[in-house]
Design a protein around this motif. Structure first.
Motif, PDB file in Angstrom:
ATOM      1  N   MET A   1       0.803  -1.201   0.000  1.00 23.91           N
ATOM      2  CA  MET A   1       0.000   0.000   0.000  1.00 23.91           C
ATOM      3  C   MET A   1       0.849   1.270   0.000  1.00 23.91           C
ATOM      4  N   VAL A   2       2.046   1.191   0.541  1.00 25.35           N
ATOM      5  CA  VAL A   2       2.896   2.377   0.609  1.00 25.35           C
ATOM      6  C   VAL A   2       3.299   2.812  -0.803  1.00 25.35           C
ATOM      7  N   ILE A   3       3.608   1.864  -1.663  1.00 23.62           N
ATOM      8  CA  ILE A   3       4.000   2.202  -3.035  1.00 23.62           C
ATOM      9  C   ILE A   3       2.822   2.806  -3.780  1.00 23.62           C
ATOM     10  N   PHE A   4       1.633   2.241  -3.558  1.00 20.23           N
ATOM     11  CA  PHE A   4       0.442   2.771  -4.218  1.00 20.23           C
ATOM     12  C   PHE A   4       0.172   4.213  -3.789  1.00 20.23           C
ATOM     13  N   ASP A   5       0.301   4.496  -2.487  1.00 26.76           N
ATOM     14  CA  ASP A   5       0.098   5.860  -1.993  1.00 26.76           C
ATOM     15  C   ASP A   5       1.144   6.811  -2.555  1.00 26.76           C
ATOM     16  N   TYR A   6       2.400   6.335  -2.658  1.00 23.56           N
ATOM     17  CA  TYR A   6       3.456   7.163  -3.225  1.00 23.56           C
ATOM     18  C   TYR A   6       3.166   7.494  -4.690  1.00 23.56           C
ATOM     19  N   LEU A   7       2.756   6.498  -5.462  1.00 26.31           N
ATOM     20  CA  LEU A   7       2.456   6.731  -6.879  1.00 26.31           C
ATOM     21  C   LEU A   7       1.275   7.678  -7.049  1.00 26.31           C
TER      22      LEU A   7
ATOM     23  N   ALA B   1       0.375  10.040  -4.934  1.00 23.27           N
ATOM     24  CA  ALA B   1       0.847  11.383  -4.573  1.00 23.27           C
ATOM     25  C   ALA B   1       1.726  11.962  -5.669  1.00 23.27           C
ATOM     26  N   ARG B   2       2.555  11.136  -6.276  1.00 21.86           N
ATOM     27  CA  ARG B   2       3.432  11.589  -7.360  1.00 21.86           C
ATOM     28  C   ARG B   2       2.621  12.019  -8.576  1.00 21.86           C
TER      29      ARG B   2
END
Length: 87
Positions: free
Chosen positions: A1-7, A9-10
């Motif tokens: 989930m952290v990668i999904f949230d980062y993407l 936000a990016r």
């Protein structure tokens, strides 16, 4: 989930920067005030004249143009009449 949230936000940041660039360009071209607001979870460049029209048409209810401008991410003002380009 952290990668999904980062993407997510990016992607939002890229869209925000694109909308800010468009607001600056349109303000210089058309001589109107443009703002960047979040519309349906996306940053969008809109002229203040269009915002006022939407309020008059009752598509934006319960807000004023000043309140929308305060909540905007970015406000691009048209260049002043007595400003001149740098040489």
């Amino acid at each position: 989930m952290v990668i999904f949230d980062y993407l997510r936000a990016r992607l939002f940041d890229l869209r925000k920067n694109r909308a800010i660039k468009q607001a600056r360009r349109d303000a210089a071209t058309y001589g109107k005030k443009f703002i960047v607001v979040v519309w349906d979870k996306r940053p969008v460049c809109v002229s203040m004249q269009a915002v006022k029209t939407l309020i008059r048409q009752r598509r934006l209810v319960g807000v004023t143009p000043e309140k929308i401008q305060q909540q905007a991410i970015f406000v691009a003002f048209p260049p002043s009449k007595n400003s001149r380009p740098c040489s």
